[in-house]
Design a protein around this motif. Structure first.
Motif, PDB file in Angstrom:
ATOM      1  N   VAL A 225      50.992  42.582  -0.439  1.00 31.16           N
ATOM      2  CA  VAL A 225      52.208  42.523  -1.237  1.00 31.16           C
ATOM      3  C   VAL A 225      51.946  42.982  -2.664  1.00 31.16           C
ATOM      4  N   LEU A 226      50.859  42.520  -3.257  1.00 34.06           N
ATOM      5  CA  LEU A 226      50.574  42.826  -4.657  1.00 34.06           C
ATOM      6  C   LEU A 226      50.356  44.316  -4.890  1.00 34.06           C
ATOM      7  N   ARG A 227      49.751  45.009  -3.938  1.00 34.26           N
ATOM      8  CA  ARG A 227      49.477  46.440  -4.130  1.00 34.26           C
ATOM      9  C   ARG A 227      50.751  47.254  -4.295  1.00 34.26           C
ATOM     10  N   ARG A 228      51.866  46.724  -3.821  1.00 39.83           N
ATOM     11  CA  ARG A 228      53.125  47.451  -3.959  1.00 39.83           C
ATOM     12  C   ARG A 228      53.662  47.387  -5.388  1.00 39.83           C
ATOM     13  N   TYR A 229      53.243  46.368  -6.133  1.00 37.79           N
ATOM     14  CA  TYR A 229      53.868  46.109  -7.427  1.00 37.79           C
ATOM     15  C   TYR A 229      52.906  46.116  -8.609  1.00 37.79           C
ATOM     16  N   PHE A 230      51.601  46.141  -8.357  1.00 35.46           N
ATOM     17  CA  PHE A 230      50.615  46.112  -9.434  1.00 35.46           C
ATOM     18  C   PHE A 230      49.615  47.245  -9.245  1.00 35.46           C
ATOM     19  N   SER A 231      49.317  47.928 -10.340  1.00 37.08           N
ATOM     20  CA  SER A 231      48.431  49.094 -10.262  1.00 37.08           C
ATOM     21  C   SER A 231      46.981  48.709 -10.018  1.00 37.08           C
ATOM     22  N   SER A 232      46.602  47.468 -10.279  1.00 37.75           N
ATOM     23  CA  SER A 232      45.233  47.006 -10.060  1.00 37.75           C
ATOM     24  C   SER A 232      45.262  45.535  -9.677  1.00 37.75           C
TER      25      SER A 232
END
Length: 381
Positions: A268-275
């Motif tokens: 989920v996080l990879r969709r919204y955060f660059s790192s």
């Protein structure tokens, strides 16, 4: 800038109310107690050092002329060249005030407002760098013995006791215009406030690890150098996580503590955060209303930004569909979320709804000062 150590004192006087004409003998005038203390301090000023200051005001002094004031208050600044001399002067000031209360038959309550501010200990190497950059940009330096010193106090004095610090002043008003006046405020709002040499000094300093280490040696005689400075200096200079620094600290704070996320959370996080594993990252594919709410909530939470997002915001999003398309929330749900944001998080979230959202976590106080320009350019207190 000549900085003095300072401690703020709040004094409350309690007397006995009475009618000032019909029964003055029954009253005990709290305002008299405050005034007598003020007069005593005025006499004290004749016999203190030239670099010591005591000044006060009366925030409250009674309500009506025909009523003997039962309460009054005074606020004082007590200043001296060093924290040691400040303690000596504070005792003399208290004696002056206590004598006034005793003479008026009133009770006096003292409240020293902590923390006290220490005198500045300017770092000579940083000052030299600042002067060089200022002169490079066309700012001449005047001899303070000729143009006069500016005297004040600042919380930065406390910081200067544990890490390399400077507090330079930039002329924005003609000679003779005092700070903290309407005239000075008008000049401060003008284009005369040239800030470039400060940013140039900060940038050139932070890009030179050897200079950071050299500047730190000037505070080597202190009991301990601030771990916050060591954390930042360690990142820039690549200081080992374990070891000595300037002969005082046997171990340094780790440069960055990476967070742990489950595989499901990472998806989920990879969709919204660059790192996901670094301290600096951008937010992407999120509606502005969500980013504004997230940062507003972040300012009131002890959690990291990414952890906060997983724990409190993922449930509001539609995480299905094409990962490359910014279509993560329906319009109806966005409007409902906006209403909840405004009422629960306050109007500060509104100011954060537009623009590029870039996060930098686990930053030291020094790095925060550089990144947060409104605080970095704050003036003398």
């Amino acid at each position: 800038l000549t900085t003095l150590a300072v401690h703020t004192l709040h004094v409350h006087y309690s007397g006995v109310a009475s009618h000032a004409a019909a029964a003055p003998h029954l009253g005990r005038n709290a305002l008299d107690a405050a005034v007598l203390g003020y007069v005593n301090v005025a006499a004290l000023r004749q016999h203190i050092r030239s670099d010591e200051r005591v000044h006060g005001v009366f925030p409250s002094a009674g309500e009506q002329p025909n009523i003997v004031p039962s309460t009054a208050s005074a606020h004082w600044y007590v200043r001296a060249s060093t924290t040691e001399r400040l303690e000596e002067l504070k005792e003399r000031v208290v004696n002056c005030l206590a004598a006034g209360a005793l003479a008026a038959g009133c009770v006096m309550d003292l409240n020293w407002v902590d923390p006290a501010y220490s005198e500045m200990s300017d770092n000579d190497q940083l000052l030299s760098r600042y002067q060089r950059n200022a002169e490079f940009l066309g700012r001449p330096f005047e001899d303070p013995e000729v143009v006069g010193y500016v005297t004040g106090s600042t919380d930065m004095g406390n910081l200067s006791q544990v890490m390399p610090t400077i507090h330079p002043l930039i002329a924005v008003a003609p000679p003779g215009v005092s700070i903290h006046t309407p005239e000075f405020a008008a000049y401060a709002r003008s284009e005369a406030g040239d800030r470039a040499e400060q940013s140039l000094t900060a940038g050139s300093t932070l890009c030179e690890p050897e200079f950071l280490s050299s500047a730190a040696t000037e505070v080597a005689d202190l009991a301990e150098i601030s771990p916050l400075f060591l954390l930042f200096a360690g990142r820039v200079a690549n200081v080992p996580a374990e070891g000595t620094y300037c002969g005082h600290v046997s171990s340094l704070v780790p440069t960055y503590v990476a967070e742990q996320f489950t595989e499901e959370e990472q998806v989920v996080l990879r969709r919204y955060f660059s790192s996901l594993d670094g301290p600096v990252f951008a937010l992407v594919n999120l509606p502005e209303v969500v980013k504004g709410a997230l940062f507003a909530r972040y300012s009131r939470s002890a959690k990291s930004l990414r952890r906060l997002f997983v724990d409190e915001f993922v449930g509001e999003l539609d995480t299905t569909g094409d990962e490359s398309v910014d279509a993560t929330i329906g319009l109806d749900r966005a409007e409902a979320l906006y209403d909840r944001i405004f009422f629960e998080y306050g109007d500060d979230s509104v100011a954060q709804l537009g623009g590029v959202h870039l996060a930098c976590e686990q930053a030291s106080n020094l790095l925060t000062k550089i990144l947060d320009s409104p605080r970095f350019w704050s003036g003398v207190g």
